[in-house]
Design an enzyme around this catalytic site. Sequence first.
Site, PDB file in Angstrom:
ATOM      1  N   THR A  99       0.847  -1.034   0.013  1.00  0.00           N
ATOM      2  CA  THR A  99       0.308   0.110   0.185  1.00  0.00           C
ATOM      3  C   THR A  99       1.017   1.410  -0.086  1.00  0.00           C
ATOM      4  O   THR A  99       1.519   1.348   1.027  1.00  0.00           O
ATOM      5  CB  THR A  99      -0.649  -0.391   1.558  1.00  0.00           C
ATOM      6  N   GLU A 100       0.469   2.365  -1.208  1.00  0.00           N
ATOM      7  CA  GLU A 100       1.304   3.281  -0.905  1.00  0.00           C
ATOM      8  C   GLU A 100       2.759   2.995  -1.497  1.00  0.00           C
ATOM      9  O   GLU A 100       3.025   4.180  -0.237  1.00  0.00           O
ATOM     10  CB  GLU A 100       0.677   4.859   0.054  1.00  0.00           C
ATOM     11  N   ALA A 101       3.082   1.822  -2.053  1.00  0.00           N
ATOM     12  CA  ALA A 101       4.654   1.688  -1.882  1.00  0.00           C
ATOM     13  C   ALA A 101       5.486   1.726  -0.395  1.00  0.00           C
ATOM     14  O   ALA A 101       6.677   2.203  -0.233  1.00  0.00           O
ATOM     15  CB  ALA A 101       5.246   2.271  -2.347  1.00  0.00           C
ATOM     16  N   TRP A 103       5.212   6.197  -0.593  1.00  0.00           N
ATOM     17  CA  TRP A 103       5.937   6.793  -2.332  1.00  0.00           C
ATOM     18  C   TRP A 103       5.155   8.920  -1.843  1.00  0.00           C
ATOM     19  O   TRP A 103       4.450   9.147  -2.455  1.00  0.00           O
ATOM     20  CB  TRP A 103       5.263   6.465  -3.226  1.00  0.00           C
TER      21      TRP A 103
END
Lengths: 394, 379
Positions: free
Chosen positions: A143-145, A295
Amino acid sequence: MASVCLYFQIHQPTRLGKFTVFSEKVPYFDDDRNRKYLERAAMKCYLPTNATLLDLIDDIGERFRIAFSLTGVFIEQCQKYSPEVLESLKQLSDTGNVEFLSETYYHSLAALFSLEEFEKQIMLHRGLIRDLFNQGPKVFRNTEAMYSNEIAETVEKLGYDGIITEGHESILGWRSPNYLYRPEGCKSIVALLRNYKLSDDIGFRFSAPWWKEYPLTADKYAKWLSACEGDCINIFLDYETFGEHQWKETGIFEFLETMPYEILTYENLDFKTPSEIIEAYKPVGVIDVPKVISWADIQRDTSAWLENEMQRSAFEQMAKLERSVKTNRELLHIWRLLQTSDHFYYMCTKWFADGDVHKYFNPYDSPYDAFINYMNILQDLKRRLATESKLISF
Amino acid sequence: MRVLILGWEFPPAKTGGLGTHCYELVKNLGRKGIGVLLFIPKKSGDARRNLQNVEIVEVGSLSSNPYNPTGSTTFEQGYGWSFFDEVRAFNEECVAVASTRQFDIIHCHDWMTIPAGQELKKRTGKPLVFTIHSTEYDRTANLYPFRSIIDVEKKGIDEADLVITVSSNMKEQLMERYEADENKVAVIYNGVDYLRFPGITEKGHRNIVLFLGRLTNQKGPDFFLHAAAKVLEKESNVLFVVAGQGEKLPELIGEAISLGIIDHVVFTGYLSDEELLRAYEMADVYVMPSVAEPFGITALEAIASGTPTIVSKNAGVSERIKHCFKVDYWDTWDIANKIVCILRYHVLGECMRRNSLEELKGLGWDRVAQQTIEAYRRA
């Protein structure tokens, strides 16, 4: 020779309905709103972009290769509200040019509170992707890097070849994101790092008149890529970039339609999917990330979801239910839907006063409204857990 | 530059934002080296303060004193005929006294002082600035506004060289209802002297919910009581404090009794400055459910006291403060939900009060004075 790795992220949270301290037997999720948002995104982004990509693959053939990561909650909503989006994704999958990545089913922050729960959600997602596309993902994106040494080790143990995260200076120092790296403490898995400058040129700056490179054309962009050193250039984008973040009127679709041809005019460039990159290249160094990065935003940390005391408190109280909720299948699914990162993102106060740039699709007037709605639902879930579990034990 | 300011209230005798605004404005203008000549109605209290570059002239005699010596002011009793006589007398005397004085600009506050401003403009040719803190529609919550007062306001707006309002919402109202020329209306948000308030202090969490304001339809105290009754359905150990005085007090007491919540409501009546500070600080939530609220300085004062705040969406203050709850004043279910949540989830209040306090930093009175000087230059 450098390989261009295009990967698109698709996610839609299951947004909560209004739930007050007075609400009784009111649904937790706002089906109407979720349908509306999904249908809108399908019309403006998913369907036209899928069609564009399919045309490109038809025309260019196997030299054009891309990857997707779809969250389970997105797929669930497609099944309910827009099955044609899934159909066109299946068509893309059938071309053989498209790789599907693995992630948590619920686009959750599970890695931050329970590796056991994290694994379970990855397995749920694996099963879904296999059922839909008949692919067993080999590369994982959290999730979200969100990424750390610990997360990389966990993912390695699950048998993945690669993991995706942000190619930020805070982990790379002087080194380039255009190579594979080995996560600290791991033996086989490699990390693919997003080239955030080149990705954000499309994602954020494409239509920004203040940008000195505005307007961005496909031939200019291809020239930049061709001048890059390294093995792989990882362009990782939110899929909504096409038609939602960048409206159709900005020319984003024309850009997408011509960019692959422009890239392929350079002999030192080709397209590869993440798995193909991992097969083709070797890691050049080790990245050591003891603290979780992501990220998101300038900070590239977890502060967009877990910074202020409302976010932390809501997250802790949700996490505390892990043990008790597992006895109840229906409530378990609801509990997991409440783990989706967006719920915590809506409570973020960091840029609220300046008019948050991430307001897009945010259903709340303020982070405070987001918090109380979430908490009221969580309280109600706790109440149901207590009463419904009691019934079972009798 | 020397400015003649015609005011109506001045601390300690004040009933609302106008008094606070005038005091802070003249103080800060004076500090910036602007000479201020302030005319206010004569009254029994002592209004003289040692303010740099400010000369205060109390106009009129005690017999024409608009402030009633019993402590409750004429405003709160509604307008009697004697009130209009008092206004007229004040304006006539202002003109008479002003004719012997020197000034470069005339600045009136609300309808009670504008006729004198118009007359002085006619006689001296000096530019006229008119600050509107509230209109007749606001003060009456749109219930039976006085036509004659609206006419006075309209005439003042037409004849002023520049009109100042305290919010964009108010500016729109002037354009819609008074046909004010858009280019002539400047918005200068009210401020708060936040250092006078304690900021973030340890909350005792005694579940105190505060209303503070004139007890009139405009401020929506009845919505506060209805929200209170709903809160008490969920949380029994809550005290609702209704601070302030006004015409609706007897009716509100009756309301609290018939709602069956009178044990949980305290009507404080008039509060001194010190008591006011205490009330803001002790409260766990401040609620401002105003039906009409051109600005709402009290919300800033509550925030400056480290108290989470719920305000009416249509209040001017909600244009400037993001870190608070914004509600429809009539939606007492929503207000009650938010009150209960602030009382239950302490982290919410902590987060909100810290962030909202931060927002006050751009909202001092120094800024108001600076923007007013810019307005004088434009006029």
